[in-house]
Scaffold this motif. Structure first.
Motif, PDB file in Angstrom:
ATOM      1  N   TRP A  31      31.964   7.310  70.997  1.00 20.85           N
ATOM      2  CA  TRP A  31      31.752   8.675  70.518  1.00 20.85           C
ATOM      3  C   TRP A  31      31.020   8.734  69.189  1.00 20.85           C
ATOM      4  O   TRP A  31      30.774   9.821  68.673  1.00 20.85           O
ATOM      5  N   GLY A  32      30.677   7.591  68.624  1.00 23.33           N
ATOM      6  CA  GLY A  32      29.973   7.596  67.349  1.00 23.33           C
ATOM      7  C   GLY A  32      28.479   7.821  67.510  1.00 23.33           C
ATOM      8  O   GLY A  32      27.957   8.046  68.612  1.00 23.33           O
ATOM      9  N   VAL A  33      27.791   7.761  66.391  1.00 27.80           N
ATOM     10  CA  VAL A  33      26.338   7.912  66.398  1.00 27.80           C
ATOM     11  C   VAL A  33      25.725   6.715  67.119  1.00 27.80           C
ATOM     12  O   VAL A  33      26.136   5.567  66.895  1.00 27.80           O
ATOM     13  N   PRO A  34      24.766   6.941  68.023  1.00 22.82           N
ATOM     14  CA  PRO A  34      24.162   5.813  68.753  1.00 22.82           C
ATOM     15  C   PRO A  34      23.534   4.806  67.806  1.00 22.82           C
ATOM     16  O   PRO A  34      22.925   5.159  66.791  1.00 22.82           O
ATOM     17  N   GLY A  35      23.711   3.512  68.145  1.00 22.95           N
ATOM     18  CA  GLY A  35      23.088   2.470  67.343  1.00 22.95           C
ATOM     19  C   GLY A  35      21.575   2.562  67.397  1.00 22.95           C
ATOM     20  O   GLY A  35      20.881   2.241  66.437  1.00 22.95           O
TER      21      GLY A  35
END
Length: 282
Positions: free
Chosen positions: A52-56
């Motif tokens: 659910w975090g910012v895409p790498g």
């Protein structure tokens, strides 16, 4: 008598509506937003637990390019088209003729035949899984697009006939009587008098059946296997590896698979709404 004026909602109700509607809309769209976000994430994000975090990195072109050019997704999409389009044509055509017969002609078992069409809609399809699969095996239609098309036509015709029969009974019957007085054959009455009046209902029903069949997953995995006959809903699972799921490719494939029904709805939106609301206001 004059019609009563429409009362406006109270300020509290208006405030609650304006507050709760965006929240409900976001909650309703949240799964779609999540799938869209997963479809642009790299595979490394999922192995590292970054769901659910910012895409790498934004791998939009890589993921969708792999779906289109390095997988069987185009073949699955073609299978869905070859299954859905004949099903829609067959179910709508048969139900239009059956609805005309049940809605226009008066014969002794008319109501019983209509009840059979209605009762078929209430049979849980899970109960039919084993006998239908055995039937397709005995007929040599298992794992074929033809078998899936024939089953969908048979299963959807009941609901379509219910829809068409009720629509036809609401048509002005004096038009049919006038055509009969002029000596017009029954098939010409159906083709040139009734069918043009049914265009909104035909469009609405076509959109509904297209969506039902395109999104079908249960019968796709029961009656077919492999890329030779499986539609796109079942083909998306092919992105699963042996020991892990390729969530980024499955999400991209899901977005691609969802586009045709959405496009179909927007292209037929005017006719779809007209078909559903016809007769609602006199």
């Amino acid at each position: 008598m004059f019609p009563r004026p429409i009362q406006q909602a109270s300020p509290v109700a208006q405030t609650a509506y304006k507050t709760l509607l965006p929240i409900a809309l976001i909650m309703w769209l949240l799964p779609l937003i999540a799938v869209a976000m997963f479809s642009i994430k790299p595979a490394s994000d999922f192995t590292q637990g970054n769901y659910w975090g910012v895409p790498g990195s934004f791998d939009f072109f890589k993921n969708y390019g792999q779906v289109f050019f390095n997988s069987d997704m185009p073949r699955y999409m073609l299978n869905s088209v070859l299954i859905t389009v004949p099903t829609v044509i067959g179910a709508v055509a048969l139900s239009a003729m059956a609805g005309f017969a049940l809605g226009i002609y008066k014969f002794k078992s008319n109501l019983w035949v209509f009840f059979m069409f209605v009762a078929g809609n209430f049979v849980p399809f899970q109960i039919l899984m084993v006998p239908v699969r055995d039937l397709t095996l005995d007929m040599g239609l298992y794992n074929t697009k033809t078998g899936l098309v024939l089953f969908h036509i048979a299963f959807q015709t009941g609901f379509c006939t219910l829809f068409m029969r009720n629509f036809i009974r609401a048509l002005p019957f004096p038009l049919i009587e006038a055509a009969r007085v002029e000596g017009v054959a029954e098939w010409r009455i159906f083709w040139f008098v009734v069918l043009p009046l049914m265009k909104p209902a035909l469009a609405a029903l076509a959109v509904l059946i297209f969506t039902f069949i395109w999104n079908d997953y249960f019968w796709a995995i029961v009656l077919t296997q492999g890329p030779d006959a499986q539609p796109v809903t079942a083909g998306i699972t092919s992105f699963n590896a042996q020991f892990r799921a390729a969530y980024h490719l499955m999400s991209a494939g899901s977005i691609v698979a969802a586009l045709p029904p959405v496009l179909m709805f927007f292209l037929m939106q005017k006719h779809f709404i007209a078909g559903l609301t016809l007769g609602a206001v006199k």
